[in-house]
Design a protein around this motif. Structure first.
Motif, PDB file in Angstrom:
ATOM      1  N   GLN A  71      60.664  27.152  31.008  1.00  0.00           N
ATOM      2  CA  GLN A  71      59.801  26.489  31.507  1.00  0.00           C
ATOM      3  C   GLN A  71      59.514  27.083  32.933  1.00  0.00           C
ATOM      4  O   GLN A  71      58.274  27.242  33.373  1.00  0.00           O
ATOM      5  N   GLN A  80      50.404  25.536  33.717  1.00  0.00           N
ATOM      6  CA  GLN A  80      50.647  24.211  34.209  1.00  0.00           C
ATOM      7  C   GLN A  80      51.922  23.699  33.819  1.00  0.00           C
ATOM      8  O   GLN A  80      52.627  23.926  32.612  1.00  0.00           O
ATOM      9  N   GLU A  81      52.550  22.770  34.632  1.00  0.00           N
ATOM     10  CA  GLU A  81      53.760  22.321  34.387  1.00  0.00           C
ATOM     11  C   GLU A  81      53.946  21.685  32.998  1.00  0.00           C
ATOM     12  O   GLU A  81      54.919  21.805  32.228  1.00  0.00           O
ATOM     13  N   GLU A  82      52.985  20.768  32.681  1.00  0.00           N
ATOM     14  CA  GLU A  82      53.154  20.206  31.291  1.00  0.00           C
ATOM     15  C   GLU A  82      53.249  20.857  30.161  1.00  0.00           C
ATOM     16  O   GLU A  82      53.851  20.764  29.272  1.00  0.00           O
ATOM     17  N   LEU A 137      50.226  20.566  22.085  1.00  0.00           N
ATOM     18  CA  LEU A 137      50.374  19.623  23.180  1.00  0.00           C
ATOM     19  C   LEU A 137      49.254  18.754  23.165  1.00  0.00           C
ATOM     20  O   LEU A 137      49.564  17.275  23.201  1.00  0.00           O
ATOM     21  N   GLU A 141      49.651  14.628  22.542  1.00  0.00           N
ATOM     22  CA  GLU A 141      49.205  13.438  23.363  1.00  0.00           C
ATOM     23  C   GLU A 141      48.328  12.419  22.819  1.00  0.00           C
ATOM     24  O   GLU A 141      48.324  11.385  22.884  1.00  0.00           O
TER      25      GLU A 141
END
Length: 391
Positions: A71, A80-82, A137, A141
Motif C-alpha cells: 500500500q 489514491q489511498e483507498e 473496489l 463499495e
C-alpha cells in the motif's frame, strides 16, 4: 552422507539482560539441578541473520506487514489511498488457492518471510492489474452499500494467484539457511539448514535487581527527589553457545551452488561468534566476544557439547571463564574417546590466552577468521568434491 558444521563458544557477559521473559526478567533454565541464565535461540538467531544478510547484500524480512508495505509503495507511486489499501489487501487475498487472511490494521494473520525486494515486485503486479482492482473496489463499495454489512463482502481474487505465490515463495540465502514455514502456502516451506541452541550459563546464576532513579534536570534548588524511580533485572555469567549447520541441506537449498554455500556458511560462522542480542544495550553495553570458539566438521550427525556443563562449574580465583574452558576440553576429550574420533573431517579452536593448551579441541588457530576459513575449507574441499564428499 550428511555433513555438518558444529559451532561451540564460551562467552563471558557482564551486567546485561540479553533476553527477557514476559515480566522483564532474564530468562532462566534449570539444568543439572542448578538454576542458569538462558538466552533463547530466537534472540541470537535474529542478529545472526541480519549480519548474514548484510554480508550478502540481500535482505529479507519476517513480517506481517506485506499488504501495508505494498500500500505504501503504491501511494508513493501516486495511487489514491483507498485503492492502494485495497490493492495491498488483494496481495494477501490472491496468494495461493485460498489466500492469506488479513486483520483490521491490514496485517496478514501470519508471519511471512520473504526478500525485501518482493514488495516492489508485488507493486508491479498491482500496477499491471490496476483497472481490475479499481473495478473490484467499486463493486465492493456497491455491495457494502446494498447489503449494509460493511466489510463482509469479499471481492474474490483479482490478482493472478500463481504469480503472487511465486513472489512470496522466492528465497534468499538466509531463507535457505534458516528456513521458512507457511501453512497457507505449503510449497513455500523451506527446511532450514541451521539449528541454534538456547545459550545458558555454565554455572549457577540468578537474576539480580537494580533499583535506579532518573533526575529531573529542571527541579528547583529547594526541591529534592527524583523524576522517576523503578527497578529492573539483569544477570551476568559465562554462556555456552551452540549451533549447527547441515551443509548438505544448505547446498540443496542453494540449488547445488557450492561457492555460494561456502560463503553463506562462513558468514554464519563469523556472525555466530561476533553477534550479540541487542536488548537493553544502551543501559548495559555488554559488548564482549567469546573467549573460546570450537568448530568441527562432522559426518552423519551433529554433536553439541552442552552436557559438559550439566554439573555447573565452580569458580577459579573468583571467575568462571577458565574453569569453563577446561570443562569443555575435558568433555570433548572424553567424547573423542567414545566416538573413536570417527566421522569428523576437522576440528579446531581459538582461545583468548594462546598459552592455554587443549588436547580435546583440535588444532589451535590464532583468530576467529582463521578458524572459520579452516572449517569452511574442510566442509568444501578444494579438490572438487562437494559437501557430501562426492566428485
Amino acid at each position: 552422507m550428511t555433513v555438518y558444521l558444529d559451532l561451540s563458544a564460551l562467552q563471558s557477559v557482564p551486567v546485561a539482560n540479553l533476553n527477557r521473559d514476559d515480566l522483564g526478567s532474564p530468562k532462566q533454565v534449570r539444568y543439572g539441578e542448578a538454576l542458569r541464565i538462558r538466552v533463547s535461540s530466537q534472540s541470537w538467531k535474529r542478529v545472526i541473520r541480519h549480519g548474514v544478510e548484510q554480508d550478502l547484500g540481500e535482505k529479507a524480512a519476517r513480517t506481517r506487514m506485506v499488504p501495508v508495505k505494498v500500500q505504501q509503495a503504491l501511494k508513493k507511486a501516486g495511487w489514491q489511498e483507498e485503492l492502494a489499501a485495497f490493492a495491498g489487501a488483494q496481495v494477501a487475498a490472491s496468494a495461493g488457492k485460498k489466500g492469506i487472511g488479513t486483520e483490521k490494521a491490514g496485517h496478514t494473520s501470519v508471519l511471512l518471510f520473504l526478500p525485501e525486494a518482493a514488495i516492489e515486485e508485488l507493486a508491479v503486479v498491482c500496477t499491471e492489474h490496476r483497472e481490475a482492482l479499481k473495478k473490484g473496489l467499486e463493486a465492493q463499495e456497491m455491495a457494502k452499500e446494498k447489503s449494509k454489512a460493511k466489510g463482509k463482502e469479499a471481492p474474490g481474487q483479482l490478482l493472478p494467484p500463481n504469480r503472487i505465490e511465486t513472489i512470496l515463495k522466492r528465497r534468499t540465502a538466509s531463507i535457505g539457511l534458516l528456513g521458512r514455514m507457511l501453512a497457507e502456502l505449503p510449497d513455500a516451506n523451506v527446511d532450514g539448514a541451521a539449528q541454534v541452541a538456547h545459550a545458558f550459563t555454565t554455572h549457577t546464576a540468578e537474576p539480580q535487581r537494580d533499583y535506579f532513579t532518573a533526575v529531573d534536570d529542571w527541579l528547583g534548588e529547594a526541591e529534592t527527589g527524583s523524576g522517576h524511580l523503578d527497578t529492573a533485572e539483569f544477570s551476568a555469567g559465562v554462556f555456552y553457545r551452540y549451533a549447527t549447520v547441515n551443509i548438505t541441506d544448505l547446498l540443496k537449498n542453494l540449488e547445488g551452488d557450492a561457492k555460494a554455500a561456502r560463503t553463506v556458511l562462513a558468514s554464519f560462522a563469523e556472525h555466530f561468534l561476533l553477534s550479540l542480542p541487542q536488548a537493553k544495550k544502551n543501559s548495559t553495553a555488554p559488548h564482549t566476544l567469546p573467549d573460546l570458539a570450537y568448530l568441527a566438521v562432522r559426518e552423519h550427525r551433529p554433536l553439541s557439547l552442552a552436557a559438559a556443563f550439566e554439573t555447573p562449574v565452580a569458580s577459579d580465583q573468583g571467575g568462571f571463564s577458565r574453569p569453563s574452558r577446561n570443562a569443555l576440553d575435558d568433555y570433548a576429550r572424553n567424547i573423542n574417546r567414545l566416538t573413536g574420533e570417527r566421522n569428523r573431517r576437522f576440528h579446531g579452536h581459538t582461545v583468548i590466552d594462546p598459552e592455554e593448551k587443549f588436547t580435546g579441541l583440535g588444532q589451535a588457530h590464532t583468530s576467529y577468521h582463521q578458524l572459520v576459513e579452516a572449517a569452511a575449507d574442510a566442509a568444501f574441499p578444494a579438490s572438487g568434491t562437494n559437501a557430501e564428499g562426492q566428485q
